[in-house]
Design a protein around this motif. Structure first.
Motif, PDB file in Angstrom:
ATOM      1  N   ARG A  80      -3.149  -3.298   4.346  1.00 23.84           N
ATOM      2  CA  ARG A  80      -2.033  -3.269   5.196  1.00 23.84           C
ATOM      3  C   ARG A  80      -0.851  -4.324   4.738  1.00 23.84           C
ATOM      4  O   ARG A  80       0.229  -3.841   4.617  1.00 23.84           O
ATOM      5  N   ARG A  83       0.796  -3.042   1.436  1.00 24.95           N
ATOM      6  CA  ARG A  83       1.757  -2.114   1.595  1.00 24.95           C
ATOM      7  C   ARG A  83       3.013  -2.650   2.242  1.00 24.95           C
ATOM      8  O   ARG A  83       4.110  -2.116   1.661  1.00 24.95           O
ATOM      9  N   MET A  84       2.807  -3.498   2.866  1.00 20.79           N
ATOM     10  CA  MET A  84       4.131  -3.952   3.615  1.00 20.79           C
ATOM     11  C   MET A  84       4.784  -4.960   2.673  1.00 20.79           C
ATOM     12  O   MET A  84       6.157  -4.618   2.387  1.00 20.79           O
ATOM     13  N   GLU A  87       6.714  -2.509   0.415  1.00 19.47           N
ATOM     14  CA  GLU A  87       7.753  -1.666   0.837  1.00 19.47           C
ATOM     15  C   GLU A  87       8.969  -2.675   1.473  1.00 19.47           C
ATOM     16  O   GLU A  87       9.956  -2.304   2.019  1.00 19.47           O
ATOM     17  N   ARG A 103       1.611  -8.844  11.172  1.00 22.85           N
ATOM     18  CA  ARG A 103       1.651  -7.633  11.443  1.00 22.85           C
ATOM     19  C   ARG A 103       0.200  -6.625  10.841  1.00 22.85           C
ATOM     20  O   ARG A 103      -0.427  -6.028  11.581  1.00 22.85           O
ATOM     21  N   PRO A 104      -0.076  -7.197   9.539  1.00 23.55           N
ATOM     22  CA  PRO A 104      -1.490  -6.598   9.299  1.00 23.55           C
ATOM     23  C   PRO A 104      -2.602  -6.834  10.230  1.00 23.55           C
ATOM     24  O   PRO A 104      -3.545  -6.070  10.420  1.00 23.55           O
TER      25      PRO A 104
ATOM     26  N   PRO B 227       3.470  -0.841  13.087  1.00 21.29           N
ATOM     27  CA  PRO B 227       4.793  -0.748  12.522  1.00 21.29           C
ATOM     28  C   PRO B 227       4.659   0.083  11.501  1.00 21.29           C
ATOM     29  O   PRO B 227       3.847   0.191  10.867  1.00 21.29           O
ATOM     30  N   ALA B 229       5.590   0.044   8.178  1.00 17.93           N
ATOM     31  CA  ALA B 229       4.897  -0.337   7.067  1.00 17.93           C
ATOM     32  C   ALA B 229       3.452  -0.149   6.974  1.00 17.93           C
ATOM     33  O   ALA B 229       2.701  -0.127   6.043  1.00 17.93           O
ATOM     34  N   CYS B 230       2.928  -0.143   8.111  1.00 20.07           N
ATOM     35  CA  CYS B 230       1.313  -0.070   8.273  1.00 20.07           C
ATOM     36  C   CYS B 230       0.861   1.232   8.670  1.00 20.07           C
ATOM     37  O   CYS B 230      -0.383   1.518   8.487  1.00 20.07           O
ATOM     38  N   ASP B 232      -0.808   4.600   8.244  1.00 19.85           N
ATOM     39  CA  ASP B 232      -1.720   5.439   6.815  1.00 19.85           C
ATOM     40  C   ASP B 232      -0.965   6.774   6.662  1.00 19.85           C
ATOM     41  O   ASP B 232      -0.663   7.377   7.383  1.00 19.85           O
TER      42      ASP B 232
END
Lengths: 232, 232
Positions: A80, A83-84, A87, A103-104, B227, B229-230, B232
């Protein structure tokens, strides 16, 4: 458990299923009774293992079981977070970096549903010095965490080392115990200050940004004394 | 224990000394083994009581023993906080109010010396919902805490209720676990980010002021979703 990072292959051997069942049981028992208060025998029984030595056979020391629980968390949060980071649009925004810290974890716990035990396990492991090192090795020293902390600290130059270290510890304690308390409240039907994991994330991100950006008051006190107002 | 607030009379009866020895033993055993993992029999033996029922005779339920430990803390911190409040010069300074939250605790732990077990007991009691209520009743609902929180919140108008509640919980977790971790590190000879309890207080006061003054990001998310960005 959704497999985000592509590790721990699915649909695998009996041994893999047994190990997963043992980690499932350990996670629940550690959260409910305390990591120091649960025996391999209890974990094996909760995992449906007739053989009293199953846990020792598959995991050896308790630290290996703790590591397996931490890796479940890291496997999820690492994917997670990467990816954040990929982005991220504004690397000059402290809240964007702090969001990559928080947030992850909140997104993962949200996806786990209710009840979950993972946040309470991690909070416990954090209070045991010997186990805390496993968390540092497994989840703090990952590529995504290094990128996140490097990016964050680039925006916080000139903090005195003891302030930097102190705020790092306070940040860890704030996140770990806030998530564990919410997980417990959701499980036990207690009150939660925030209605969703997303709102919890927003609250933590605001708080952590405030904590790291707070003006530093330097102490001139070098000996162990009470502040004047507290002197008897 | 220095008797600041003038409670729990000194030089008293054998029964009083026995009760004090039992609370001493319970505090140490709870901190080291966990409140849920220590029996009245173990506490009695550690307190030098030949009678296995001594703890039950003097305290009844475990909650009464927890309350006695919390009262030792409150007796000390209440006196320190009331003196700080009486000597406060600028009631418009948020850090002055936050200092009244933090310094009575750090000053008390400093005075206890090393090793102490009280901060670790309080951190544990905080994680058990049934015991946390005892802390709220005994140490949060005191006159000095009401004056402190009232004065603090007068300087923080207009916080949305869920933000206010969330930051209150985060403040409690930050203070309780930071003090417990430092107490453990001092006891076990581990590293401590701050060299003194006074420096620890300064770090906590800066962090809490930053946490409470942080801009509020309001969430529009009302359902349990990750959120963007998370996703999938």
């Amino acid at each position: 458990m959704v497999n985000v990072a592509g590790r721990s292959p699915r649909g695998s051997s009996r041994a893999h299923e047994t190990r997963e069942a043992i980690v499932d049981a350990a996670e629940r028992l550690f959260a409910e009774h305390g990591v120091g208060d649960v025996s391999n025998r209890q974990i094996g029984q909760a995992a449906g293992q007739a053989n009293n030595f199953a846990v020792g056979y598959h995991f050896g020391a308790k630290a290996d079981l703790v590591r397996a629980i931490v890796r479940r968390y890291t496997t999820e949060t690492e994917g997670r977070r990467l990816r954040m980071l990929d982005e991220m649009t504004d690397s000059g925004d402290l809240r964007a970096w702090v969001s990559c810290l928080v947030r992850p974890a909140t997104g993962h716990l949200d996806a786990l549903g209710v009840p979950s035990w993972r946040a309470r396990c991690l909070a416990q492991f954090n209070t045991v010095p010997a186990l805390r090192q496993i968390i540092v090795d497994e989840s703090v020293a990952t590529p995504s965490m290094r990128r996140t902390l490097d990016g964050m600290f680039r925006l916080l130059p000139g903090l005195p080392p003891e302030v930097h270290a102190g705020r790092g510890d306070m940040s860890r304690l704030l996140v770990v115990h806030t998530l564990a308390e919410r997980e417990r409240a959701l499980h036990e039907g207690g009150p939660t200050p925030r209605t969703t994991w997303e709102a919890t994330a927003l609250g933590l991100i605001d708080a952590l940004a405030g904590l790291w950006l707070a003006p530093v008051t330097t102490s001139t006190v070098t000996t162990r004394t009470d502040p004047p107002a507290c002197v008897d």
